[in-house]
Design a protein around this motif. Structure first.
Motif, mmCIF file in Angstrom:
data_model
loop_
_atom_site.group_PDB
_atom_site.id
_atom_site.type_symbol
_atom_site.label_atom_id
_atom_site.label_comp_id
_atom_site.label_asym_id
_atom_site.label_seq_id
_atom_site.Cartn_x
_atom_site.Cartn_y
_atom_site.Cartn_z
ATOM 1 N N PRO A 1 0.853 -1.629 0.125
ATOM 2 C CA PRO A 1 0.333 -0.264 -0.032
ATOM 3 C C PRO A 1 1.063 1.366 0.034
ATOM 4 O O PRO A 1 0.706 2.034 -0.685
ATOM 5 N N GLN A 2 1.738 1.199 0.292
ATOM 6 C CA GLN A 2 2.691 2.751 0.223
ATOM 7 C C GLN A 2 3.784 2.284 0.426
ATOM 8 O O GLN A 2 4.997 1.584 1.405
ATOM 9 N N PRO A 3 4.708 1.922 -0.139
ATOM 10 C CA PRO A 3 5.920 1.490 -1.178
ATOM 11 C C PRO A 3 7.466 2.630 -0.992
ATOM 12 O O PRO A 3 6.909 3.656 -0.490
ATOM 13 N N VAL A 4 8.028 1.983 0.106
ATOM 14 C CA VAL A 4 9.588 3.102 0.751
ATOM 15 C C VAL A 4 10.722 2.643 -0.270
ATOM 16 O O VAL A 4 10.823 1.764 -0.080
ATOM 17 N N GLY A 5 10.975 3.903 -1.112
ATOM 18 C CA GLY A 5 12.786 3.301 -1.303
ATOM 19 C C GLY A 5 12.048 3.705 -3.075
ATOM 20 O O GLY A 5 11.605 2.799 -3.836
ATOM 21 N N LEU A 6 13.249 3.889 -3.528
ATOM 22 C CA LEU A 6 13.281 4.904 -5.765
ATOM 23 C C LEU A 6 12.434 3.109 -5.821
ATOM 24 O O LEU A 6 11.402 3.037 -6.964
ATOM 25 N N GLU A 7 13.614 2.324 -5.156
ATOM 26 C CA GLU A 7 12.990 0.916 -6.035
ATOM 27 C C GLU A 7 11.835 0.751 -6.435
ATOM 28 O O GLU A 7 11.179 -0.778 -7.183
ATOM 29 N N ALA A 8 11.460 0.397 -4.567
ATOM 30 C CA ALA A 8 10.531 -0.090 -4.558
ATOM 31 C C ALA A 8 8.982 0.519 -5.303
ATOM 32 O O ALA A 8 8.091 0.445 -5.836
ATOM 33 N N GLU B 1 1.940 4.407 -9.961
ATOM 34 C CA GLU B 1 2.886 4.136 -7.915
ATOM 35 C C GLU B 1 3.338 5.930 -7.064
ATOM 36 O O GLU B 1 4.156 6.163 -8.354
ATOM 37 N N ALA B 2 2.557 6.360 -6.436
ATOM 38 C CA ALA B 2 3.559 7.061 -5.540
ATOM 39 C C ALA B 2 4.478 6.505 -4.261
ATOM 40 O O ALA B 2 3.553 4.833 -3.778
ATOM 41 N N GLY B 3 5.350 6.999 -4.124
ATOM 42 C CA GLY B 3 6.093 6.360 -2.947
ATOM 43 C C GLY B 3 6.585 7.144 -2.447
ATOM 44 O O GLY B 3 6.875 7.784 -2.789
ATOM 45 N N VAL B 4 7.414 6.347 -1.239
ATOM 46 C CA VAL B 4 8.419 7.544 -0.488
ATOM 47 C C VAL B 4 10.059 7.640 -0.905
ATOM 48 O O VAL B 4 10.377 6.428 -0.987
ATOM 49 N N VAL B 5 10.798 9.002 -1.418
ATOM 50 C CA VAL B 5 11.762 8.523 -1.573
ATOM 51 C C VAL B 5 12.888 9.602 -0.697
ATOM 52 O O VAL B 5 12.438 10.587 0.079
ATOM 53 N N GLU B 6 14.181 8.938 0.027
ATOM 54 C CA GLU B 6 15.622 9.788 0.699
ATOM 55 C C GLU B 6 15.632 10.944 -0.089
ATOM 56 O O GLU B 6 16.483 10.084 -1.184
ATOM 57 N N ALA B 7 16.003 11.899 -0.178
ATOM 58 C CA ALA B 7 16.559 12.979 -0.332
ATOM 59 C C ALA B 7 18.156 13.852 -0.214
ATOM 60 O O ALA B 7 16.681 14.776 0.810
ATOM 61 N N GLY B 8 18.450 13.469 0.392
ATOM 62 C CA GLY B 8 19.309 14.370 1.102
ATOM 63 C C GLY B 8 18.640 14.238 2.577
ATOM 64 O O GLY B 8 19.212 13.315 2.843
ATOM 65 N N ARG B 9 18.317 14.952 3.331
ATOM 66 C CA ARG B 9 17.640 14.157 4.761
ATOM 67 C C ARG B 9 16.036 14.558 4.781
ATOM 68 O O ARG B 9 16.273 15.012 5.772
ATOM 69 N N VAL B 10 15.739 14.909 4.079
ATOM 70 C CA VAL B 10 14.276 14.960 3.627
ATOM 71 C C VAL B 10 13.812 13.674 2.779
ATOM 72 O O VAL B 10 14.194 13.071 2.147
ATOM 73 N N HIS B 11 12.573 13.083 3.851
ATOM 74 C CA HIS B 11 11.613 12.924 2.488
ATOM 75 C C HIS B 11 10.950 12.832 1.366
ATOM 76 O O HIS B 11 9.780 14.010 2.058
ATOM 77 N N LEU B 12 10.847 12.737 0.564
ATOM 78 C CA LEU B 12 9.792 13.610 -0.736
ATOM 79 C C LEU B 12 8.693 12.318 -1.009
ATOM 80 O O LEU B 12 8.869 10.908 -0.961
ATOM 81 N N ASP B 13 7.219 12.621 -1.343
ATOM 82 C CA ASP B 13 6.184 11.799 -1.904
ATOM 83 C C ASP B 13 6.122 11.880 -3.482
ATOM 84 O O ASP B 13 7.014 13.010 -4.563
ATOM 85 N N ILE B 14 7.017 10.640 -4.393
ATOM 86 C CA ILE B 14 6.765 11.205 -5.887
ATOM 87 C C ILE B 14 5.893 9.965 -6.671
ATOM 88 O O ILE B 14 6.011 9.155 -6.001
#
Length: 178
Positions: free
Chosen positions: A40-47, A73-86
């Motif tokens: 339901p909520q992928p975390v990480g670019l590859e996921a 698909e929308a999910g969470v990626v980390e960029a620097g020290r923030v987390h983005l919804d992409i």
């Protein structure tokens, strides 16, 4: 052309219809169930990317005579020290070719982060926080944060348009494998 999309979400379906229309590609968009294997909520670019591709492949298989399968698909990626919804879109055709596009990303509000990183869907967290049902099927969290100036539909449309770009006739030579 029949285009299968791996979702029942009206935002995603409309975005696929409009992206094909944007480029003058006649398409009848048919919704298909998303695969049960996607979280339901992928975390990480590859996921997130894997979820988009799996949705596209499953949609293509599920809809008779479909020439393209689209997964968003929308999910969470980390960029620097923030987390983005992409948002990522994948288009798979009957020949097996896959093209990918990304939509804009936005910073996830810190109060949402721990739940989202533990796998709770962003829409569910937003619904609970804002006390509004079905945010993900309406404007999305980005729509709430921007007072509807940018909505989930816009993120989906951009991602699908980017995934279609290599498929445009005037770009075909640029994207052929050597």
């Amino acid at each position: 052309m029949i285009v299968a999309v791996g979702t029942k979400n009206p935002n995603k379906i409309r975005a696929v219809e409009d992206a094909y229309r944007l480029f003058g590609i006649p398409a009848r968009v048919v919704p298909a169930p998303r695969p049960l294997t996607t979280p339901p909520q992928p975390v990480g670019l590859e996921a997130v990317l894997k979820g988009a591709v799996e949705r596209a492949k499953a949609a293509l298989q599920a809809v008779e005579k479909a020439e393209h399968g689209v997964g968003i698909e929308a999910g969470v990626v980390e960029a620097g020290r923030v987390h983005l919804d992409i948002t990522i879109a994948a288009i798979v055709d009957v020949g097996g070719r896959t093209t990918i596009g990304f939509g804009p990303a936005f910073q996830i509000p810190p109060p949402f982060l721990s739940q989202v990183l533990s796998g709770v869907e962003m829409g569910a967290v937003a619904e609970q926080y804002f006390k509004r049902p079905s945010i993900g099927y309406r404007e999305g969290l980005i729509g709430v944060l921007t007072k509807r100036r940018v909505t989930r539909y816009h993120l989906n449309l951009a991602a699908v348009a980017m995934a279609l770009t290599p498929r445009l006739p005037h770009n075909s030579q640029l994207y052929l494998k050597p």
